[in-house]
Design a protein around this motif. Sequence first.
Motif, PDB file in Angstrom:
ATOM      1  N   SER A   5     -17.407 -40.650  35.709  1.00  0.00           N
ATOM      2  CA  SER A   5     -17.957 -39.306  35.668  1.00  0.00           C
ATOM      3  C   SER A   5     -16.882 -38.321  36.098  1.00  0.00           C
ATOM      4  O   SER A   5     -15.810 -38.709  36.544  1.00  0.00           O
ATOM      5  CB  SER A   5     -19.172 -39.204  36.603  1.00  0.00           C
ATOM      6  OG  SER A   5     -18.783 -39.500  37.930  1.00  0.00           O
ATOM      7  N   GLY A   6     -17.187 -37.028  35.975  1.00  0.00           N
ATOM      8  CA  GLY A   6     -16.259 -36.033  36.475  1.00  0.00           C
ATOM      9  C   GLY A   6     -15.471 -35.352  35.374  1.00  0.00           C
ATOM     10  O   GLY A   6     -15.667 -35.595  34.187  1.00  0.00           O
ATOM     11  N   PRO A   7     -14.556 -34.467  35.772  1.00  0.00           N
ATOM     12  CA  PRO A   7     -13.837 -33.626  34.808  1.00  0.00           C
ATOM     13  C   PRO A   7     -12.819 -34.407  33.991  1.00  0.00           C
ATOM     14  O   PRO A   7     -12.263 -35.404  34.443  1.00  0.00           O
ATOM     15  CB  PRO A   7     -13.144 -32.605  35.717  1.00  0.00           C
ATOM     16  CG  PRO A   7     -12.975 -33.308  37.027  1.00  0.00           C
ATOM     17  CD  PRO A   7     -14.174 -34.189  37.169  1.00  0.00           C
ATOM     18  N   ASP A   8     -12.577 -33.916  32.763  1.00  0.00           N
ATOM     19  CA  ASP A   8     -11.527 -34.500  31.936  1.00  0.00           C
ATOM     20  C   ASP A   8     -10.254 -33.684  32.096  1.00  0.00           C
ATOM     21  O   ASP A   8     -10.239 -32.617  32.711  1.00  0.00           O
ATOM     22  CB  ASP A   8     -11.960 -34.578  30.469  1.00  0.00           C
ATOM     23  CG  ASP A   8     -12.386 -33.231  29.913  1.00  0.00           C
ATOM     24  OD1 ASP A   8     -11.860 -32.189  30.366  1.00  0.00           O
ATOM     25  OD2 ASP A   8     -13.257 -33.204  29.023  1.00  0.00           O
ATOM     26  N   THR A   9      -9.177 -34.181  31.517  1.00  0.00           N
ATOM     27  CA  THR A   9      -7.870 -33.538  31.718  1.00  0.00           C
ATOM     28  C   THR A   9      -7.807 -32.151  31.105  1.00  0.00           C
ATOM     29  O   THR A   9      -7.126 -31.271  31.634  1.00  0.00           O
ATOM     30  CB  THR A   9      -6.759 -34.423  31.137  1.00  0.00           C
ATOM     31  OG1 THR A   9      -7.062 -34.714  29.758  1.00  0.00           O
ATOM     32  CG2 THR A   9      -6.637 -35.719  31.904  1.00  0.00           C
ATOM     33  N   ASP A  68       0.910 -32.983  37.524  1.00  0.00           N
ATOM     34  CA  ASP A  68       0.420 -34.033  36.625  1.00  0.00           C
ATOM     35  C   ASP A  68      -1.111 -33.983  36.584  1.00  0.00           C
ATOM     36  O   ASP A  68      -1.776 -34.423  37.508  1.00  0.00           O
ATOM     37  CB  ASP A  68       0.904 -35.400  37.124  1.00  0.00           C
ATOM     38  CG  ASP A  68       0.478 -36.539  36.195  1.00  0.00           C
ATOM     39  OD1 ASP A  68      -0.103 -36.256  35.122  1.00  0.00           O
ATOM     40  OD2 ASP A  68       0.724 -37.712  36.560  1.00  0.00           O
ATOM     41  N   ILE A  69      -1.645 -33.429  35.489  1.00  0.00           N
ATOM     42  CA  ILE A  69      -3.101 -33.293  35.414  1.00  0.00           C
ATOM     43  C   ILE A  69      -3.787 -34.655  35.300  1.00  0.00           C
ATOM     44  O   ILE A  69      -4.955 -34.797  35.649  1.00  0.00           O
ATOM     45  CB  ILE A  69      -3.523 -32.388  34.245  1.00  0.00           C
ATOM     46  CG1 ILE A  69      -3.005 -32.945  32.912  1.00  0.00           C
ATOM     47  CG2 ILE A  69      -3.057 -30.969  34.463  1.00  0.00           C
ATOM     48  CD1 ILE A  69      -3.498 -32.144  31.714  1.00  0.00           C
ATOM     49  N   ASP A  70      -3.070 -35.675  34.837  1.00  0.00           N
ATOM     50  CA  ASP A  70      -3.645 -37.021  34.780  1.00  0.00           C
ATOM     51  C   ASP A  70      -3.891 -37.590  36.179  1.00  0.00           C
ATOM     52  O   ASP A  70      -4.685 -38.515  36.341  1.00  0.00           O
ATOM     53  CB  ASP A  70      -2.729 -37.966  34.003  1.00  0.00           C
ATOM     54  CG  ASP A  70      -2.692 -37.623  32.514  1.00  0.00           C
ATOM     55  OD1 ASP A  70      -3.726 -37.185  31.987  1.00  0.00           O
ATOM     56  OD2 ASP A  70      -1.621 -37.778  31.896  1.00  0.00           O
ATOM     57  N   TRP A  75      -5.429 -37.274  43.250  1.00  0.00           N
ATOM     58  CA  TRP A  75      -5.057 -36.162  44.120  1.00  0.00           C
ATOM     59  C   TRP A  75      -6.277 -35.626  44.876  1.00  0.00           C
ATOM     60  O   TRP A  75      -6.233 -35.400  46.086  1.00  0.00           O
ATOM     61  CB  TRP A  75      -4.405 -35.084  43.258  1.00  0.00           C
ATOM     62  CG  TRP A  75      -4.078 -33.794  43.956  1.00  0.00           C
ATOM     63  CD1 TRP A  75      -3.119 -33.576  44.888  1.00  0.00           C
ATOM     64  CD2 TRP A  75      -4.736 -32.537  43.748  1.00  0.00           C
ATOM     65  NE1 TRP A  75      -3.116 -32.259  45.273  1.00  0.00           N
ATOM     66  CE2 TRP A  75      -4.100 -31.588  44.584  1.00  0.00           C
ATOM     67  CE3 TRP A  75      -5.770 -32.114  42.921  1.00  0.00           C
ATOM     68  CZ2 TRP A  75      -4.488 -30.251  44.628  1.00  0.00           C
ATOM     69  CZ3 TRP A  75      -6.154 -30.782  42.958  1.00  0.00           C
ATOM     70  CH2 TRP A  75      -5.518 -29.866  43.801  1.00  0.00           C
ATOM     71  N   LEU A  76      -7.388 -35.454  44.162  1.00  0.00           N
ATOM     72  CA  LEU A  76      -8.615 -34.962  44.784  1.00  0.00           C
ATOM     73  C   LEU A  76      -9.145 -35.960  45.816  1.00  0.00           C
ATOM     74  O   LEU A  76      -9.555 -35.577  46.916  1.00  0.00           O
ATOM     75  CB  LEU A  76      -9.676 -34.705  43.714  1.00  0.00           C
ATOM     76  CG  LEU A  76     -11.054 -34.265  44.210  1.00  0.00           C
ATOM     77  CD1 LEU A  76     -10.958 -32.916  44.909  1.00  0.00           C
ATOM     78  CD2 LEU A  76     -12.049 -34.194  43.050  1.00  0.00           C
ATOM     79  N   VAL A  77      -9.112 -37.240  45.477  1.00  0.00           N
ATOM     80  CA  VAL A  77      -9.587 -38.265  46.404  1.00  0.00           C
ATOM     81  C   VAL A  77      -8.728 -38.291  47.656  1.00  0.00           C
ATOM     82  O   VAL A  77      -9.234 -38.447  48.779  1.00  0.00           O
ATOM     83  CB  VAL A  77      -9.595 -39.643  45.710  1.00  0.00           C
ATOM     84  CG1 VAL A  77      -9.889 -40.748  46.722  1.00  0.00           C
ATOM     85  CG2 VAL A  77     -10.622 -39.669  44.583  1.00  0.00           C
ATOM     86  N   ALA A  78      -7.420 -38.129  47.490  1.00  0.00           N
ATOM     87  CA  ALA A  78      -6.521 -38.111  48.647  1.00  0.00           C
ATOM     88  C   ALA A  78      -6.842 -36.941  49.568  1.00  0.00           C
ATOM     89  O   ALA A  78      -6.803 -37.082  50.804  1.00  0.00           O
ATOM     90  CB  ALA A  78      -5.068 -38.041  48.180  1.00  0.00           C
ATOM     91  N   ILE A  79      -7.171 -35.785  48.990  1.00  0.00           N
ATOM     92  CA  ILE A  79      -7.554 -34.627  49.809  1.00  0.00           C
ATOM     93  C   ILE A  79      -8.818 -34.949  50.602  1.00  0.00           C
ATOM     94  O   ILE A  79      -8.915 -34.660  51.800  1.00  0.00           O
ATOM     95  CB  ILE A  79      -7.771 -33.385  48.922  1.00  0.00           C
ATOM     96  CG1 ILE A  79      -6.461 -32.960  48.265  1.00  0.00           C
ATOM     97  CG2 ILE A  79      -8.346 -32.232  49.748  1.00  0.00           C
ATOM     98  CD1 ILE A  79      -6.616 -31.811  47.272  1.00  0.00           C
ATOM     99  N   ALA A  80      -9.785 -35.557  49.933  1.00  0.00           N
ATOM    100  CA  ALA A  80     -11.048 -35.899  50.603  1.00  0.00           C
ATOM    101  C   ALA A  80     -10.818 -36.877  51.751  1.00  0.00           C
ATOM    102  O   ALA A  80     -11.376 -36.708  52.845  1.00  0.00           O
ATOM    103  CB  ALA A  80     -12.030 -36.476  49.589  1.00  0.00           C
ATOM    104  N   ASP A 161      -5.920 -45.565  42.091  1.00  0.00           N
ATOM    105  CA  ASP A 161      -6.471 -44.378  42.745  1.00  0.00           C
ATOM    106  C   ASP A 161      -6.731 -44.667  44.223  1.00  0.00           C
ATOM    107  O   ASP A 161      -6.420 -43.856  45.102  1.00  0.00           O
ATOM    108  CB  ASP A 161      -7.797 -43.959  42.086  1.00  0.00           C
ATOM    109  CG  ASP A 161      -7.626 -43.542  40.638  1.00  0.00           C
ATOM    110  OD1 ASP A 161      -6.584 -42.932  40.332  1.00  0.00           O
ATOM    111  OD2 ASP A 161      -8.529 -43.813  39.833  1.00  0.00           O
ATOM    112  N   LEU A 162      -7.311 -45.824  44.501  1.00  0.00           N
ATOM    113  CA  LEU A 162      -7.639 -46.192  45.879  1.00  0.00           C
ATOM    114  C   LEU A 162      -6.377 -46.283  46.724  1.00  0.00           C
ATOM    115  O   LEU A 162      -6.316 -45.733  47.829  1.00  0.00           O
ATOM    116  CB  LEU A 162      -8.399 -47.514  45.882  1.00  0.00           C
ATOM    117  CG  LEU A 162      -8.933 -48.035  47.216  1.00  0.00           C
ATOM    118  CD1 LEU A 162     -10.189 -48.878  46.997  1.00  0.00           C
ATOM    119  CD2 LEU A 162      -7.892 -48.873  47.964  1.00  0.00           C
ATOM    120  N   ALA A 163      -5.375 -46.975  46.215  1.00  0.00           N
ATOM    121  CA  ALA A 163      -4.151 -47.175  46.989  1.00  0.00           C
ATOM    122  C   ALA A 163      -3.417 -45.866  47.235  1.00  0.00           C
ATOM    123  O   ALA A 163      -2.984 -45.574  48.360  1.00  0.00           O
ATOM    124  CB  ALA A 163      -3.246 -48.172  46.278  1.00  0.00           C
ATOM    125  N   SER A 164      -3.277 -45.056  46.185  1.00  0.00           N
ATOM    126  CA  SER A 164      -2.540 -43.802  46.332  1.00  0.00           C
ATOM    127  C   SER A 164      -3.280 -42.833  47.251  1.00  0.00           C
ATOM    128  O   SER A 164      -2.661 -42.053  47.970  1.00  0.00           O
ATOM    129  CB  SER A 164      -2.311 -43.155  44.969  1.00  0.00           C
ATOM    130  OG  SER A 164      -3.545 -42.823  44.352  1.00  0.00           O
TER     131      SER A 164
END
Length: 608
Positions: A5-9, A68-70, A75-80, A161-164
């Motif tokens: 789910s969520g936004p596309d590039t 990098d929009i991909d 990036w968002l998860v890291a902020i959270a 995503d989890l690791a980064s």
Amino acid sequence: MPARSGPDTSMVAAARDGDQAALDRLVADSLPLVYNIVGRALNGHNDTDDVVQETLIRMVRGLPGLRDIDAYRSWLVAIAVRQVRDHEAEKRTAQHRRTDLDTATEVADPASDFAGVTILQLGLTDQRREVAEATRWLDPDDRALLSLWWLEETGELGRADLASSLGISAKHAAVRVQRMKEQIEVAQTVVRCLNAPAQCGELRGMFLGWDGVPSPLWRKRFARHIRGCTNCGRRTQGMVPLERLLLGLPLVAVPAGFVVSKLLAPVAIKATAVAAKSVWAPLTAAAGVAAVATGAFVLQPWTTTEPPKPIAVPPPAVVVTETPSAKSSPKPKPSPSPSKKPSPKPSPKPSKTVQPPPPPPAPASAKKGVGVWPMNGVSTSLAKSGARWYYTWASHQNGVQTPRNVEFVPMIWGADSVTPEQLSAAKKAGPYLLSFNEPDLAGQANMTVERALELWPQLQKAGKVLGSPGVAFGGDTPGGWLDRFMKGAKANGYRVDFVTLHWYGGDFRAAAATQQLKSYLQNVYQRYKKPIWLTEYALIDFSNGSKYASDAEQAAFLAASSKMLASLPYVQRYAWFGLPAKEAEPNSGLFTEDGAATRAGRAFQRAR
């Protein structure tokens, strides 16, 4: 794996490049992912919405610099994750500074428990339910990892995503995830054995030392017994691997009315990819389950080389999220001085400065409630009162039309109310359930502790956040009705999510009565260490009949006590007794049948 789910590039790129509509959609589409990460990491802590808001603010501020929009999702998860860590660090620092009982322990709302929310929203059954419950027993340091791993197993995140997001290598992430999974699997066996209808005697004996709150320490103690017990060990057979249980589960929905209120503050962001140089300034950003208010961001030209300054934005013409105070707060009285009134004639010269309108009153606390029974105009008076919740001593609204942004809480009043019809009606009314009304009094529910415990499993099946029976007095008395009930519930493994109390003061001095009430609440909390709901309280002396304080005395006490109750973190809700008032008789009511507020009613309206 299911589609994420969520936004596309393309949406991310458009928002980064200054497209207002795309930015609105990006915030809305990102909210469910952020809410699930933060909510599970903090286990539904009261600050979950603040951390979600701060994450989205930082996302909006940093978006123009995203190369990098991909990589937007990682990036968002890291902020959270970073915001969760910062919140936990700040909380630990604050707790080290606190010593007073009123602030030393912060009690979370049982309805916000993320495992329970997951079970109720997604309708989990059997082993999936066990896994959700098992997450309550994890070490606090593993909760951020849990939130990411859960999303990985449900298809929302990849291992990269989890690791980064954690800032570690994929190999290191794999080791940490494996250790956490082992903890969950052990906790699942504990949950299964504790929920079993027929437990072994040794396991039941361990309940006597357990406070009923899942913790890593008690996970280890129960697991040690289970490993060495033939009877309990048989119950752990046939467990499905965790990955198969979580596969394909959807995200937990964002609560209706979730408001990203901090985005109301002006935020200046340089849109680096816009040739004309622009800056975003949020007007309003009220994010609900699937939408952010249209026009949340306005694009303003920025053509100088100076750093952008916050843009002064006038108040929006349309109220996005209505609060009870907007409807129910009394209008301010006109000033007695005519000099303060604005001149009806236009000034010949424009004023150099425009005074902003006074800020609206702060919304009433979600704690503030009232007991309601039928009278003429009761629904209108309830809306005017500013109460955020109410109850009617019944499983239904009893003819009351619930105002917008006010919550009805059902009650199973006594033994005769434990029927399929009433339990079904209560189950439909929301997350909370009040139980037996003053069972320690012959004129009320009039129940023995044994009878209440016998009926308790039926109330548990309603799937609610369940309050203890509301005793009339003696909630802090060793060996009293409530004390015996709580010990019996613990011995039987029954669930009691919060303690319900009533209190009436015979000392009509506001300061003295407020201190007496506070001491009682402190003593009850020290005994049970559970959230408290004070569902009836007022100044009434029952020592010789029923003697009421005057309206002025009730108002003074209500004003002082509401401030005190708002300051106690372990008091989650309170309800004044009650809404209706009779003009010709002494009482503690807030509104008369003609809709006029009593003096106590006006004090209740002002309570925040």
